[in-house]
Design a protein around this motif. Structure first.
Motif, PDB file in Angstrom:
ATOM      1  N   GLY A 250     -12.464  29.737 -47.817  1.00  0.00           N
ATOM      2  CA  GLY A 250     -13.694  29.326 -48.485  1.00  0.00           C
ATOM      3  C   GLY A 250     -14.630  30.457 -48.832  1.00  0.00           C
ATOM      4  N   ILE A 251     -14.642  31.533 -48.031  1.00  0.00           N
ATOM      5  CA  ILE A 251     -15.570  32.630 -48.309  1.00  0.00           C
ATOM      6  C   ILE A 251     -15.273  33.277 -49.662  1.00  0.00           C
ATOM      7  N   PRO A 252     -14.054  33.752 -49.941  1.00  0.00           N
ATOM      8  CA  PRO A 252     -13.805  34.321 -51.276  1.00  0.00           C
ATOM      9  C   PRO A 252     -13.834  33.270 -52.376  1.00  0.00           C
ATOM     10  N   PHE A 253     -13.397  32.038 -52.052  1.00  0.00           N
ATOM     11  CA  PHE A 253     -13.392  30.977 -53.059  1.00  0.00           C
ATOM     12  C   PHE A 253     -14.806  30.679 -53.552  1.00  0.00           C
ATOM     13  N   CYS A 254     -15.731  30.483 -52.624  1.00  0.00           N
ATOM     14  CA  CYS A 254     -17.113  30.159 -52.998  1.00  0.00           C
ATOM     15  C   CYS A 254     -17.846  31.367 -53.553  1.00  0.00           C
ATOM     16  N   SER A 255     -17.577  32.532 -52.971  1.00  0.00           N
ATOM     17  CA  SER A 255     -18.236  33.746 -53.434  1.00  0.00           C
ATOM     18  C   SER A 255     -17.906  34.024 -54.895  1.00  0.00           C
ATOM     19  N   ALA A 256     -16.672  33.742 -55.301  1.00  0.00           N
ATOM     20  CA  ALA A 256     -16.253  34.015 -56.684  1.00  0.00           C
ATOM     21  C   ALA A 256     -16.954  33.114 -57.691  1.00  0.00           C
ATOM     22  N   TRP A 257     -17.496  31.990 -57.233  1.00  0.00           N
ATOM     23  CA  TRP A 257     -18.172  31.066 -58.143  1.00  0.00           C
ATOM     24  C   TRP A 257     -19.624  31.466 -58.415  1.00  0.00           C
ATOM     25  N   TYR A 258     -20.169  32.414 -57.635  1.00  0.00           N
ATOM     26  CA  TYR A 258     -21.603  32.697 -57.725  1.00  0.00           C
ATOM     27  C   TYR A 258     -21.885  34.151 -58.084  1.00  0.00           C
ATOM     28  N   GLU A 259     -23.050  34.350 -58.711  1.00  0.00           N
ATOM     29  CA  GLU A 259     -23.497  35.675 -59.092  1.00  0.00           C
ATOM     30  C   GLU A 259     -23.807  36.499 -57.842  1.00  0.00           C
ATOM     31  N   SER A 260     -23.868  37.829 -58.009  1.00  0.00           N
ATOM     32  CA  SER A 260     -24.025  38.711 -56.854  1.00  0.00           C
ATOM     33  C   SER A 260     -25.291  38.398 -56.065  1.00  0.00           C
ATOM     34  N   HIS A 261     -26.375  38.026 -56.769  1.00  0.00           N
ATOM     35  CA  HIS A 261     -27.621  37.780 -56.063  1.00  0.00           C
ATOM     36  C   HIS A 261     -27.684  36.397 -55.409  1.00  0.00           C
ATOM     37  N   ARG A 262     -26.614  35.588 -55.564  1.00  0.00           N
ATOM     38  CA  ARG A 262     -26.584  34.265 -54.935  1.00  0.00           C
ATOM     39  C   ARG A 262     -25.368  34.083 -54.012  1.00  0.00           C
ATOM     40  N   LYS A 263     -24.655  35.168 -53.744  1.00  0.00           N
ATOM     41  CA  LYS A 263     -23.475  35.062 -52.885  1.00  0.00           C
ATOM     42  C   LYS A 263     -23.857  34.714 -51.450  1.00  0.00           C
TER      43      LYS A 263
ATOM     44  N   TRP B  30      -6.374  19.402 -53.769  1.00  0.00           N
ATOM     45  CA  TRP B  30      -5.393  19.638 -54.829  1.00  0.00           C
ATOM     46  C   TRP B  30      -5.830  19.013 -56.155  1.00  0.00           C
ATOM     47  N   LEU B  31      -6.421  17.825 -56.067  1.00  0.00           N
ATOM     48  CA  LEU B  31      -6.771  17.104 -57.293  1.00  0.00           C
ATOM     49  C   LEU B  31      -8.097  17.565 -57.906  1.00  0.00           C
ATOM     50  N   LEU B  32      -9.063  17.960 -57.093  1.00  0.00           N
ATOM     51  CA  LEU B  32     -10.418  18.166 -57.601  1.00  0.00           C
ATOM     52  C   LEU B  32     -10.921  19.611 -57.562  1.00  0.00           C
ATOM     53  N   LEU B  33     -10.419  20.422 -56.640  1.00  0.00           N
ATOM     54  CA  LEU B  33     -10.891  21.806 -56.590  1.00  0.00           C
ATOM     55  C   LEU B  33     -10.401  22.602 -57.791  1.00  0.00           C
ATOM     56  N   ARG B  34     -11.211  23.540 -58.233  1.00  0.00           N
ATOM     57  CA  ARG B  34     -10.824  24.458 -59.298  1.00  0.00           C
ATOM     58  C   ARG B  34     -11.246  25.867 -58.906  1.00  0.00           C
ATOM     59  N   ASP B  35     -10.381  26.838 -59.147  1.00  0.00           N
ATOM     60  CA  ASP B  35     -10.731  28.226 -58.860  1.00  0.00           C
ATOM     61  C   ASP B  35     -11.663  28.768 -59.930  1.00  0.00           C
ATOM     62  N   SER B  36     -12.531  29.669 -59.527  1.00  0.00           N
ATOM     63  CA  SER B  36     -13.495  30.290 -60.431  1.00  0.00           C
ATOM     64  C   SER B  36     -12.777  31.049 -61.544  1.00  0.00           C
ATOM     65  N   PRO B  37     -13.358  31.086 -62.749  1.00  0.00           N
ATOM     66  CA  PRO B  37     -12.785  31.926 -63.816  1.00  0.00           C
ATOM     67  C   PRO B  37     -12.683  33.386 -63.398  1.00  0.00           C
ATOM     68  N   VAL B  38     -13.580  33.837 -62.531  1.00  0.00           N
ATOM     69  CA  VAL B  38     -13.507  35.206 -62.032  1.00  0.00           C
ATOM     70  C   VAL B  38     -12.247  35.397 -61.206  1.00  0.00           C
ATOM     71  N   GLN B  39     -11.934  34.406 -60.357  1.00  0.00           N
ATOM     72  CA  GLN B  39     -10.712  34.468 -59.565  1.00  0.00           C
ATOM     73  C   GLN B  39      -9.491  34.424 -60.464  1.00  0.00           C
ATOM     74  N   ALA B  40      -9.519  33.554 -61.466  1.00  0.00           N
ATOM     75  CA  ALA B  40      -8.374  33.414 -62.366  1.00  0.00           C
ATOM     76  C   ALA B  40      -8.120  34.690 -63.158  1.00  0.00           C
ATOM     77  N   ALA B  41      -9.176  35.484 -63.410  1.00  0.00           N
ATOM     78  CA  ALA B  41      -9.041  36.702 -64.214  1.00  0.00           C
ATOM     79  C   ALA B  41      -8.496  37.874 -63.409  1.00  0.00           C
ATOM     80  N   LYS B  42      -8.427  37.729 -62.089  1.00  0.00           N
ATOM     81  CA  LYS B  42      -7.940  38.826 -61.263  1.00  0.00           C
ATOM     82  C   LYS B  42      -6.448  39.050 -61.464  1.00  0.00           C
ATOM     83  N   THR B  43      -6.056  40.297 -61.417  1.00  0.00           N
ATOM     84  CA  THR B  43      -4.637  40.635 -61.449  1.00  0.00           C
ATOM     85  C   THR B  43      -4.095  40.572 -60.027  1.00  0.00           C
ATOM     86  N   PRO B  44      -3.083  39.720 -59.776  1.00  0.00           N
ATOM     87  CA  PRO B  44      -2.564  39.606 -58.412  1.00  0.00           C
ATOM     88  C   PRO B  44      -2.057  40.944 -57.884  1.00  0.00           C
ATOM     89  N   GLU B  45      -2.341  41.217 -56.617  1.00  0.00           N
ATOM     90  CA  GLU B  45      -1.890  42.434 -55.963  1.00  0.00           C
ATOM     91  C   GLU B  45      -1.088  42.056 -54.728  1.00  0.00           C
TER      92      GLU B  45
END
Length: 414
Positions: A134-147, A196-211
């Motif tokens: 939840g920490i990276p999931f929620c953090s990715a949805w918010y701007e730096s000043h609201r993390k 599975w049905l309702l959660l969605r990953d942040s566009p910021v998360q989706a834009a990351k290149t997997p490592e």
């Protein structure tokens, strides 16, 4: 190369990002609440197990602490996997694995076998890794000043420990031991389906290149800030987890409360910390995480020493425990509000997972120490509580060495 614009990556102007923030934050917090209930289901029933299997204080402490161990250690790879696969997948997988494990605990707990129950509790620890998702999931949805706000609100999912302490003994009394575990298992399974049905990953998360996961973890361990924040979080969150799980045993040994009465008071302790956590995150955004953390650790040190002398009246020790919970909650929000400031942006999920693991491990050892240093002759936990106060002071001093702890993040300056 990703086509994501800088504005979108930062989350400052992207309408899609803003539109999904609150919904995904609420769902993730609910998932964490259910996961924490499952993770801490053993603690409220510790007295039942101790009486049925004639366990001593050390054995009871081992049983209570076992899920914390696994839930802590496995937060590291789970945090890194969340960076790679996203929170939607990881919440679904972890909660889906947890549901049958709750049933296993229910079945094994009726066999009166200490070894089997410890083994089942070991595997149940996987439920505790929801925090590292939840920490990276929620953090990715918010701007730096609201993390700090985002991670603070998500951290309120710790209320699952209060729900467990308050409801688990009452459900056992109302619908039976096995019926309680079946009910919780069904709730966990339903939450996995909702994720599975309702959660969605942040566009910021989706834009990351997997490592690759292992190199990310190895790199995170080379950063000084990882170790600094690990120690701070191990004290504040570790103390919260330890008390939330061991407090029923403590209240029984010191003050003679039964399971329901001890569970009610433990729920109050956990609820106070849960309420304070998002406040700590918000304050970290506004006045800086260092100020919040210093206040938290100062209060914890003082109150731990008061508790160590075992006040005899509940009108004295009750408010002291609640104040300690409030200070610990502020600290958990403050320290995790520091992660997004001090950690490199690409490593927030991995470092967050490591820090979350440290927090869980911080909650693993105190029950063992409390059990090992318990003096049955005068029902005293003086040594364990004094050690807590000492570690709080050490952490307070360490907090002055962590970067970007002031009101303004240096990376936001022109």
């Amino acid at each position: 190369m990703s086509s994501t614009s800088p504005a979108k990556a930062s989350g400052s102007t992207d309408p899609e990002l803003r539109a999904g923030q609150l919904r995904n934050l609420i769902l993730a917090t609910l998932a964490s609440t259910v996961g924490f209930w499952a993770w801490t289901i053993v603690g409220p029933l510790s007295r039942r197990y101790a009486q049925a299997m004639e366990l001593d204080a050390t054995q009871t402490a081992i049983l209570v602490a076992m899920p914390i161990l696994v839930g802590s250690v496995f937060r590291v790879p789970v945090g890194a996997l969340t960076d790679r696969y996203g929170g939607r997948v990881m919440f679904t997988v972890i909660l889906g694995m947890t549901a049958p494990l709750v049933l296993v605990i229910g079945v094994v707990g009726q066999l009166n076998s200490f070894g089997l129950l410890v083994a089942a509790a070991f595997f149940l620890g996987i439920a505790g890794t929801v925090f590292a998702i939840g920490i990276p999931f929620c953090s990715a949805w918010y701007e730096s000043h609201r993390k700090g706000f985002a991670t603070g609100v998500f951290g309120a999912g710790m209320i699952g420990t209060a729900v467990s302490a308050f409801l688990t003994p009452r459900l056992v009394a109302g619908i039976g031991y096995l019926g309680t575990h079946i009910t919780v298992a069904v709730l966990v399974a339903l939450m996995a389906l909702v994720c599975w049905l309702l959660l969605r990953d942040s566009p910021v998360q989706a834009a990351k290149t997997p490592e690759p996961v292992l190199p990310k973890i190895s790199h995170a361990f080379t950063l000084t800030v990882t170790w600094q924040l690990c120690f701070l979080y191990a004290v504040v969150f570790g103390a919260f987890v330890a008390f939330s799980n061991y407090l029923p045993t403590y209240l029984d040994n010191v003050y003679g409360f039964d399971a329901t009465a001890a569970g009610t008071r433990t729920a109050g302790f956990a609820l106070a910390a849960v309420i304070a956590r998002p406040i700590g995150g918000i304050l970290a955004d506004r006045i800086g995480p260092r100020a919040v953390t210093v206040a938290s650790l100062s209060g914890t040190a003082v109150l731990a020493m008061i508790v160590a002398f075992q006040p005899g009246q509940e009108r004295v020790y009750g408010p002291v425990f609640l104040l300690m919970a409030l200070f610990l909650g502020l600290g958990t929000g403050g320290v995790f509000g520091w992660v997004g400031r001090a950690a490199p942006a690409k490593d927030v999920g991995t470092i967050g997972g490591i820090i979350a693991a440290a927090g869980g491990l911080g909650g693993y050892f105190p029950p063992l120490v409390m059990g090992a240093t318990y003096n049955p002759e005068n029902s005293s936990y003086f040594v364990g509580l004094t050690l807590l106060a000492g570690f709080a002071v050490l952490s307070l001093l360490l907090s002055f060495t962590v970067r970007n702890g002031g009101r303004t993040d240096s990376r936001d300056r022109p």
